[in-house]
Design a protein around this motif. Structure first.
Motif, PDB file in Angstrom:
ATOM      1  N   PRO A  29      -9.437   2.027  -1.601  1.00  0.00           N
ATOM      2  CA  PRO A  29      -9.256   1.325  -0.323  1.00  0.00           C
ATOM      3  C   PRO A  29      -8.161   0.259  -0.372  1.00  0.00           C
ATOM      4  CG  PRO A  29     -11.585   1.618  -0.779  1.00  0.00           C
ATOM      5  CD  PRO A  29     -10.857   2.018  -2.025  1.00  0.00           C
ATOM      6  N   HIS A  86      -5.758   9.582   2.762  1.00  0.00           N
ATOM      7  CA  HIS A  86      -6.189  10.089   1.471  1.00  0.00           C
ATOM      8  C   HIS A  86      -5.594  11.480   1.211  1.00  0.00           C
ATOM      9  CE1 HIS A  86      -9.022   6.758   1.534  1.00  0.00           C
ATOM     10  NE2 HIS A  86      -9.497   7.106   0.359  1.00  0.00           N
ATOM     11  N   GLN A 116     -13.773   7.433   4.823  1.00  0.00           N
ATOM     12  CA  GLN A 116     -14.132   7.582   6.224  1.00  0.00           C
ATOM     13  C   GLN A 116     -13.123   6.864   7.131  1.00  0.00           C
ATOM     14  OE1 GLN A 116     -16.451   6.723   3.758  1.00  0.00           O
ATOM     15  NE2 GLN A 116     -16.984   8.921   3.702  1.00  0.00           N
ATOM     16  N   GLN A 117     -12.639   5.737   6.690  1.00  0.00           N
ATOM     17  CA  GLN A 117     -11.719   4.948   7.509  1.00  0.00           C
ATOM     18  C   GLN A 117     -10.300   5.496   7.509  1.00  0.00           C
ATOM     19  OE1 GLN A 117     -12.461   1.426   5.238  1.00  0.00           O
ATOM     20  NE2 GLN A 117     -13.869   0.541   6.737  1.00  0.00           N
ATOM     21  N   GLU A 118      -9.851   6.049   6.377  1.00  0.00           N
ATOM     22  CA  GLU A 118      -8.463   6.505   6.229  1.00  0.00           C
ATOM     23  C   GLU A 118      -8.418   7.906   5.619  1.00  0.00           C
ATOM     24  OE1 GLU A 118      -5.734   5.220   7.253  1.00  0.00           O
ATOM     25  OE2 GLU A 118      -6.309   3.172   7.831  1.00  0.00           O
ATOM     26  N   GLY A 166      -5.628   1.478   2.306  1.00  0.00           N
ATOM     27  CA  GLY A 166      -5.920   0.758   3.538  1.00  0.00           C
ATOM     28  C   GLY A 166      -7.299   0.962   4.091  1.00  0.00           C
ATOM     29  N   GLY A 167      -8.186   1.579   3.335  1.00  0.00           N
ATOM     30  CA  GLY A 167      -9.544   1.827   3.787  1.00  0.00           C
ATOM     31  C   GLY A 167     -10.185   2.897   2.932  1.00  0.00           C
ATOM     32  N   ASN A 168     -11.487   3.101   3.109  1.00  0.00           N
ATOM     33  CA  ASN A 168     -12.174   4.123   2.333  1.00  0.00           C
ATOM     34  C   ASN A 168     -11.958   5.505   2.957  1.00  0.00           C
ATOM     35  OD1 ASN A 168     -13.973   4.373   4.513  1.00  0.00           O
ATOM     36  ND2 ASN A 168     -15.438   2.940   3.604  1.00  0.00           N
ATOM     37  N   GLN A 215       0.827  -1.198   0.000  1.00  0.00           N
ATOM     38  CA  GLN A 215       0.000   0.000   0.000  1.00  0.00           C
ATOM     39  C   GLN A 215       0.869   1.259   0.000  1.00  0.00           C
ATOM     40  OE1 GLN A 215      -2.617  -0.480   3.413  1.00  0.00           O
ATOM     41  NE2 GLN A 215      -3.833  -2.051   2.400  1.00  0.00           N
TER      42      GLN A 215
END
Length: 299
Positions: A202, A216, A210-212, A206-208, A109
């Motif tokens: 993601p 971003h 909201q998660q990351e 490592g995530g969308n 990633q």
């Protein structure tokens, strides 16, 4: 966001359409005026043995300006061979041109691919004498995910956290200029504006959103622009369903605000992957930009 364009253009390379040559390096015709070397290892993170293909003029002692080409593929696919044809065209025009393999998601990633691109630039400088490269005149280009990585090189010069440990730490990863072909600039605004951002990002971040959210931002070239950014040409179609045309206007406006030399070639109604007249215009613009920024003046 896919960076594996539609219209049947493999591997996310806009200039594949321009070349008129097959994807496979084995099928590419190498003119007598060019030395073409494949599979040269430039870095070995995590025992991955990352390689370059390198094209250079056969005649002349140089030193020649150099261009690093970075393939697309949504940070999860694609291969360096998709830029072999462009590298040969550049070598015919008096450049040393290299196309690189880099580590892909989801196994690797962000920022692994960034580390690899910087390691490749450092390798070119470390081997400048062998390949007759002028270390002060190294530019970069890429399409889609490769456009993002090329742009990231141009705006994160001298940012230690992105250098990685890929070798030749005594060398600089500075690039003299960038040609960004429909590469994203702000991942926080990709969702809802791209047909596959929700699938692609993601895996790499490592995530969308909201998660990351912070990741971003950190991975977006837009937020790293300073007056020290490299001169840039962005090439983008207005009908791009994978990386919205706005992504180019945002980075261009930010670079202009920082007084960076920047240009935007807008291709009306073009999508993600160029062909025909659009491909010819994009290729001409790329060659002209590198001529002005790498050949016509020293850095």
């Amino acid at each position: 966001m896919r960076l594996m364009p539609r219209l049947g253009l493999a591997c996310g390379c806009a200039f594949l359409a321009m070349s008129g040559l097959p994807v496979l390096a084995a099928d590419i015709k190498v003119p007598d005026s060019v030395i073409f070397e494949q599979g040269v290892e430039y870095s070995n993170p995590d025992d991955q043995h990352l390689q370059l293909d390198i094209a250079r003029p056969k005649d002349g002692a140089g030193p020649f300006p150099a261009v690093l080409c970075i393939h697309g593929g949504g940070f999860r696919a694609g291969n360096r061979q998709s830029y072999d044809a462009l590298c040969i065209k550049l070598a015919e025009r008096g450049y040393v041109a290299a196309t690189m393999t880099y580590r892909l998601a989801p196994k690797y990633q962000f920022p692994a691919a960034v580390h690899d691109t910087k390691a490749a630039v450092r390798w070119l400088r470390a081997n400048a004498a062998k390949y007759h490269i002028d270390p002060q005149r190294i530019g970069t280009t890429g399409g889609s995910a490769g456009g993002h990585l090329a742009q990231f090189l141009g705006v994160t010069q001298d940012v230690p956290q992105f250098e990685g440990t890929g070798g030749n730490p005594e060398q600089s990863s500075h690039v003299a200029c960038v040609v960004n072909v429909y590469g994203p600039s702000d991942f926080t605004k990709s969702y809802g504006k791209s047909v596959d951002a929700a699938e692609v990002l993601p895996l790499w971040l490592g995530g969308n959103l909201q998660q990351e959210y912070r990741r971003h931002i950190v991975a977006s070239p837009l937020y790293w622009v300073t007056p020290d950014a490299a001169p840039t040409l962005c090439i983008h179609g207005t009908d791009d369903k994978y990386v919205a045309y706005e992504q180019a206007t945002w980075i261009v406006d930010k670079l202009k605000a920082c007084t960076v030399d920047v240009e935007l070639l807008t291709l009306e109604w073009a999508g993600h992957g160029f062909k025909g007249a659009d491909a010819e215009r994009a290729e001409h613009a790329l060659f002209d930009f590198f001529e002005r920024h790498l050949k016509s003046k020293s850095k």
